[in-house]
Enzyme design. Sequence first.
Site, PDB file in Angstrom:
ATOM      1  N   SER A   1      -8.973   9.309  -2.766  1.00 60.30           N
ATOM      2  CA  SER A   1      -9.508   7.998  -3.168  1.00 60.30           C
ATOM      3  C   SER A   1      -9.566   7.903  -4.673  1.00 60.30           C
ATOM      4  O   SER A   1      -9.760   8.909  -5.380  1.00 60.30           O
ATOM      5  CB  SER A   1     -10.912   7.789  -2.595  1.00 60.30           C
ATOM      6  OG  SER A   1     -11.472   6.581  -3.093  1.00 60.30           O
TER       7      SER A   1
ATOM      8  N   TYR B   1     -19.233  10.507  -0.621  1.00 61.58           N
ATOM      9  CA  TYR B   1     -17.829  10.164  -0.396  1.00 61.58           C
ATOM     10  C   TYR B   1     -16.964  10.604  -1.577  1.00 61.58           C
ATOM     11  O   TYR B   1     -15.922  11.244  -1.401  1.00 61.58           O
ATOM     12  CB  TYR B   1     -17.708   8.653  -0.183  1.00 61.58           C
ATOM     13  CG  TYR B   1     -16.312   8.167   0.081  1.00 61.58           C
ATOM     14  CD1 TYR B   1     -15.744   8.290   1.350  1.00 61.58           C
ATOM     15  CD2 TYR B   1     -15.554   7.566  -0.916  1.00 61.58           C
ATOM     16  CE1 TYR B   1     -14.454   7.839   1.609  1.00 61.58           C
ATOM     17  CE2 TYR B   1     -14.273   7.116  -0.672  1.00 61.58           C
ATOM     18  CZ  TYR B   1     -13.726   7.245   0.591  1.00 61.58           C
ATOM     19  OH  TYR B   1     -12.445   6.794   0.836  1.00 61.58           O
TER      20      TYR B   1
END
Length: 251
Positions: free
Chosen positions: A141, A154
Amino acid sequence: MNRLFSQEGKTAVVSGAGRGLGAAIAKALSAAGARIVLVGRNSDPLEETGKAIADAGSAASIKLCDITNARAVAATMDAVGHIDILVNNAGISHRAEFSDVSEAAWDEVMAVNLKGPFLSTRAVLLGMIERRAGKIINVVSVVGELGRPLIVPYSTSKGGGLKMMTRALSTEVAKYNVQVNGIGPGYFVTEMNRAIMDDTALYQARVARVPAARWGDPQDLGGAAVFLASRASDYVTGQVIYVDGGLSSSC
Protein backbone atom coordinates in the site's frame (compact mmCIF):
# COMPACT_ATOMS: atom_id res chain seq x y z
CA MET A 1 -2.00 -10.52 -26.82
CA ASN A 2 1.75 -9.96 -26.97
CA ARG A 3 3.25 -13.33 -26.00
CA LEU A 4 5.61 -11.56 -23.63
CA PHE A 5 2.65 -10.78 -21.38
CA SER A 6 0.62 -13.93 -22.00
CA GLN A 7 -0.36 -16.08 -19.04
CA GLU A 8 -1.44 -19.03 -21.17
CA GLY A 9 -0.78 -22.33 -19.41
CA LYS A 10 -0.14 -20.64 -16.06
CA THR A 11 -2.01 -21.17 -12.80
CA ALA A 12 -2.52 -18.12 -10.60
CA VAL A 13 -3.77 -18.15 -7.01
CA VAL A 14 -5.28 -14.86 -5.83
CA SER A 15 -6.24 -14.36 -2.19
CA GLY A 16 -9.00 -11.99 -1.19
CA ALA A 17 -10.36 -12.37 -4.70
CA GLY A 18 -14.01 -11.90 -3.89
CA ARG A 19 -14.18 -8.17 -4.35
CA GLY A 20 -12.27 -4.97 -4.96
CA LEU A 21 -8.61 -5.16 -5.87
CA GLY A 22 -8.34 -8.95 -5.64
CA ALA A 23 -11.28 -9.47 -7.98
CA ALA A 24 -9.84 -6.99 -10.47
CA ILE A 25 -6.42 -8.67 -10.41
CA ALA A 26 -8.00 -12.11 -10.88
CA LYS A 27 -10.01 -10.87 -13.86
CA ALA A 28 -6.96 -9.25 -15.46
CA LEU A 29 -4.83 -12.39 -15.11
CA SER A 30 -7.69 -14.48 -16.46
CA ALA A 31 -8.05 -12.19 -19.48
CA ALA A 32 -4.32 -12.70 -20.09
CA GLY A 33 -4.89 -16.46 -20.23
CA ALA A 34 -4.15 -17.75 -16.72
CA ARG A 35 -6.13 -20.43 -14.94
CA ILE A 36 -7.40 -18.66 -11.84
CA VAL A 37 -7.88 -20.02 -8.34
CA LEU A 38 -9.91 -17.65 -6.17
CA VAL A 39 -9.13 -17.88 -2.45
CA GLY A 40 -11.10 -16.36 0.40
CA ARG A 41 -13.13 -17.04 3.51
CA ASN A 42 -16.60 -16.36 2.11
CA SER A 43 -18.09 -18.16 -0.86
CA ASP A 44 -20.60 -15.56 -2.10
CA PRO A 45 -18.13 -12.87 -3.22
CA LEU A 46 -15.80 -15.50 -4.69
CA GLU A 47 -18.67 -16.95 -6.69
CA GLU A 48 -19.50 -13.47 -7.96
CA THR A 49 -15.94 -13.00 -9.20
CA GLY A 50 -15.99 -16.49 -10.70
CA LYS A 51 -19.21 -15.69 -12.55
CA ALA A 52 -17.69 -12.50 -13.99
CA ILE A 53 -14.71 -14.49 -15.23
CA ALA A 54 -17.03 -17.12 -16.71
CA ASP A 55 -19.12 -14.44 -18.41
CA ALA A 56 -15.91 -13.18 -20.03
CA GLY A 57 -15.34 -16.64 -21.52
CA SER A 58 -12.90 -18.13 -19.02
CA ALA A 59 -13.22 -20.16 -15.85
CA ALA A 60 -12.05 -19.99 -12.26
CA SER A 61 -12.07 -22.39 -9.36
CA ILE A 62 -12.84 -21.45 -5.76
CA LYS A 63 -11.02 -22.48 -2.61
CA LEU A 64 -12.40 -21.46 0.77
CA CYS A 65 -9.50 -20.89 3.13
CA ASP A 66 -8.57 -18.91 6.22
CA ILE A 67 -5.14 -17.67 5.18
CA THR A 68 -4.14 -17.16 8.82
CA ASN A 69 -4.41 -20.90 9.50
CA ALA A 70 -1.23 -22.76 8.57
CA ARG A 71 -2.87 -26.16 8.09
CA ALA A 72 -5.68 -24.72 5.98
CA VAL A 73 -3.24 -22.83 3.77
CA ALA A 74 -1.01 -25.86 3.25
CA ALA A 75 -3.99 -28.07 2.41
CA THR A 76 -5.39 -25.50 -0.01
CA MET A 77 -2.12 -25.02 -1.89
CA ASP A 78 -1.53 -28.77 -2.01
CA ALA A 79 -5.00 -29.24 -3.50
CA VAL A 80 -4.27 -26.69 -6.21
CA GLY A 81 -1.00 -28.39 -7.11
CA HIS A 82 1.27 -26.65 -9.61
CA ILE A 83 1.17 -22.89 -8.92
CA ASP A 84 3.00 -20.45 -11.18
CA ILE A 85 1.73 -17.17 -9.74
CA LEU A 86 0.75 -16.27 -6.20
CA VAL A 87 -0.97 -12.96 -5.51
CA ASN A 88 -1.11 -12.14 -1.80
CA ASN A 89 -3.91 -9.61 -1.87
CA ALA A 90 -6.15 -10.35 1.12
CA GLY A 91 -6.05 -7.58 3.67
CA ILE A 92 -8.03 -5.82 6.37
CA SER A 93 -7.80 -2.48 8.14
CA HIS A 94 -8.86 -1.15 11.52
CA ARG A 95 -9.52 2.60 11.71
CA ALA A 96 -8.99 4.02 15.18
CA GLU A 97 -6.82 6.35 17.18
CA PHE A 98 -3.67 4.42 18.08
CA SER A 99 -4.43 4.61 21.81
CA ASP A 100 -7.79 2.96 21.12
CA VAL A 101 -6.41 0.04 19.11
CA SER A 102 -6.93 -3.15 21.08
CA GLU A 103 -4.42 -5.96 21.18
CA ALA A 104 -6.97 -8.19 19.46
CA ALA A 105 -7.46 -5.69 16.62
CA TRP A 106 -3.69 -5.31 16.17
CA ASP A 107 -3.21 -9.08 16.11
CA GLU A 108 -6.01 -9.57 13.57
CA VAL A 109 -4.58 -7.01 11.15
CA MET A 110 -1.10 -8.51 11.44
CA ALA A 111 -2.46 -12.03 11.01
CA VAL A 112 -4.35 -11.31 7.79
CA ASN A 113 -2.00 -8.76 6.22
CA LEU A 114 1.35 -10.29 7.15
CA LYS A 115 1.04 -13.81 8.53
CA GLY A 116 -1.31 -14.79 5.70
CA PRO A 117 1.16 -13.86 2.95
CA PHE A 118 3.94 -15.57 4.91
CA LEU A 119 1.99 -18.83 5.17
CA SER A 120 0.81 -18.72 1.54
CA THR A 121 4.24 -17.90 0.18
CA ARG A 122 5.90 -20.60 2.27
CA ALA A 123 3.38 -23.13 0.97
CA VAL A 124 4.14 -22.47 -2.72
CA LEU A 125 7.78 -21.45 -2.65
CA LEU A 126 9.42 -24.88 -2.59
CA GLY A 127 7.61 -25.93 -5.76
CA MET A 128 8.66 -22.73 -7.51
CA ILE A 129 12.26 -23.22 -6.44
CA GLU A 130 12.27 -26.82 -7.65
CA ARG A 131 10.87 -25.74 -11.04
CA ARG A 132 13.18 -22.72 -11.21
CA ALA A 133 10.23 -20.51 -12.05
CA GLY A 134 7.65 -18.54 -10.11
CA LYS A 135 6.03 -15.17 -9.58
CA ILE A 136 4.98 -13.87 -6.16
CA ILE A 137 3.08 -10.59 -6.07
CA ASN A 138 2.35 -8.94 -2.73
CA VAL A 139 -0.26 -6.20 -2.59
CA VAL A 140 1.19 -3.61 -0.22
CA SER A 141 0.00 0.00 0.00
CA VAL A 142 1.04 3.58 -0.56
CA VAL A 143 0.43 4.13 3.16
CA GLY A 144 3.35 1.83 3.75
CA GLU A 145 5.39 4.81 2.51
CA LEU A 146 3.26 7.78 3.57
CA GLY A 147 2.21 8.28 7.17
CA ARG A 148 -1.53 8.64 7.68
CA PRO A 149 -3.53 8.84 10.93
CA LEU A 150 -6.01 6.26 12.21
CA ILE A 151 -4.53 3.30 10.30
CA VAL A 152 -1.27 2.60 12.12
CA PRO A 153 -1.78 -1.20 12.28
CA TYR A 154 -2.55 -1.37 8.56
CA SER A 155 0.39 0.85 7.57
CA THR A 156 2.73 -1.14 9.79
CA SER A 157 1.65 -4.48 8.35
CA LYS A 158 1.88 -3.33 4.74
CA GLY A 159 4.94 -1.07 4.93
CA GLY A 160 7.21 -2.29 7.70
CA GLY A 161 6.05 -5.88 7.22
CA LEU A 162 4.89 -7.02 3.80
CA LYS A 163 6.95 -4.53 1.79
CA MET A 164 10.14 -5.62 3.52
CA MET A 165 9.22 -9.29 3.24
CA THR A 166 8.95 -8.65 -0.50
CA ARG A 167 12.35 -7.06 -0.74
CA ALA A 168 14.18 -9.44 1.56
CA LEU A 169 12.70 -12.63 0.10
CA SER A 170 13.45 -11.44 -3.43
CA THR A 171 17.17 -11.47 -2.66
CA GLU A 172 16.94 -15.00 -1.27
CA VAL A 173 15.15 -16.64 -4.20
CA ALA A 174 16.30 -14.64 -7.23
CA LYS A 175 18.94 -17.26 -8.01
CA TYR A 176 16.13 -19.79 -8.52
CA ASN A 177 14.40 -17.60 -11.15
CA VAL A 178 11.61 -16.77 -8.70
CA GLN A 179 10.61 -13.11 -8.73
CA VAL A 180 9.00 -11.45 -5.70
CA ASN A 181 7.50 -8.01 -6.26
CA GLY A 182 4.81 -5.77 -4.86
CA ILE A 183 1.99 -3.58 -6.06
CA GLY A 184 1.33 -0.50 -3.94
CA PRO A 185 -2.19 0.82 -4.52
CA GLY A 186 -3.00 4.40 -3.61
CA TYR A 187 -6.54 5.48 -2.83
CA PHE A 188 -8.97 3.13 -4.56
CA VAL A 189 -12.74 2.90 -4.68
CA THR A 190 -13.22 -0.25 -2.60
CA GLU A 191 -15.28 -1.39 0.36
CA MET A 192 -12.24 -1.04 2.62
CA ASN A 193 -12.34 2.70 1.99
CA ARG A 194 -16.10 3.02 2.44
CA ALA A 195 -15.76 5.09 5.64
CA ILE A 196 -13.74 7.70 3.78
CA MET A 197 -15.97 7.73 0.70
CA ASP A 198 -19.07 8.20 2.86
CA ASP A 199 -17.53 11.33 4.42
CA THR A 200 -17.86 13.82 1.53
CA ALA A 201 -15.47 16.40 2.93
CA LEU A 202 -12.81 13.84 3.80
CA TYR A 203 -13.17 12.11 0.45
CA GLN A 204 -12.79 15.35 -1.51
CA ALA A 205 -9.74 16.26 0.57
CA ARG A 206 -8.14 12.91 -0.28
CA VAL A 207 -8.97 13.31 -3.98
CA ALA A 208 -7.33 16.76 -3.93
CA ARG A 209 -4.04 15.16 -2.85
CA VAL A 210 -3.87 12.94 -5.93
CA PRO A 211 -2.19 14.48 -9.01
CA ALA A 212 -4.46 12.41 -11.26
CA ALA A 213 -7.41 14.21 -9.58
CA ARG A 214 -9.31 10.98 -8.95
CA TRP A 215 -9.23 7.82 -6.92
CA GLY A 216 -8.29 4.61 -8.67
CA ASP A 217 -10.74 2.10 -10.06
CA PRO A 218 -9.80 -1.49 -9.16
CA GLN A 219 -9.33 -2.20 -12.87
CA ASP A 220 -6.39 0.22 -12.82
CA LEU A 221 -4.32 -2.48 -11.07
CA GLY A 222 -4.71 -5.03 -13.86
CA GLY A 223 -1.81 -3.90 -16.02
CA ALA A 224 0.72 -3.92 -13.18
CA ALA A 225 -0.43 -7.38 -12.08
CA VAL A 226 -0.18 -8.85 -15.58
CA PHE A 227 3.28 -7.32 -16.04
CA LEU A 228 4.62 -8.68 -12.76
CA ALA A 229 3.15 -12.12 -13.48
CA SER A 230 4.60 -12.27 -17.00
CA ARG A 231 7.90 -13.05 -18.70
CA ALA A 232 8.25 -9.31 -19.22
CA SER A 233 9.27 -8.97 -15.56
CA ASP A 234 11.74 -11.86 -15.40
CA TYR A 235 14.58 -9.48 -14.46
CA VAL A 236 12.47 -7.39 -12.10
CA THR A 237 12.48 -8.47 -8.47
CA GLY A 238 12.28 -6.87 -5.05
CA GLN A 239 10.39 -3.89 -6.45
CA VAL A 240 7.12 -2.20 -5.54
CA ILE A 241 5.13 -0.57 -8.32
CA TYR A 242 2.98 2.19 -6.87
CA VAL A 243 -0.30 2.48 -8.72
CA ASP A 244 -1.49 5.65 -7.06
CA GLY A 245 -2.15 8.40 -9.60
CA GLY A 246 1.10 10.09 -8.62
CA LEU A 247 0.30 10.36 -4.90
CA SER A 248 3.61 8.94 -3.66
CA SER A 249 5.55 11.33 -5.93
CA SER A 250 3.82 14.43 -4.66
CA CYS A 251 3.44 13.99 -0.89
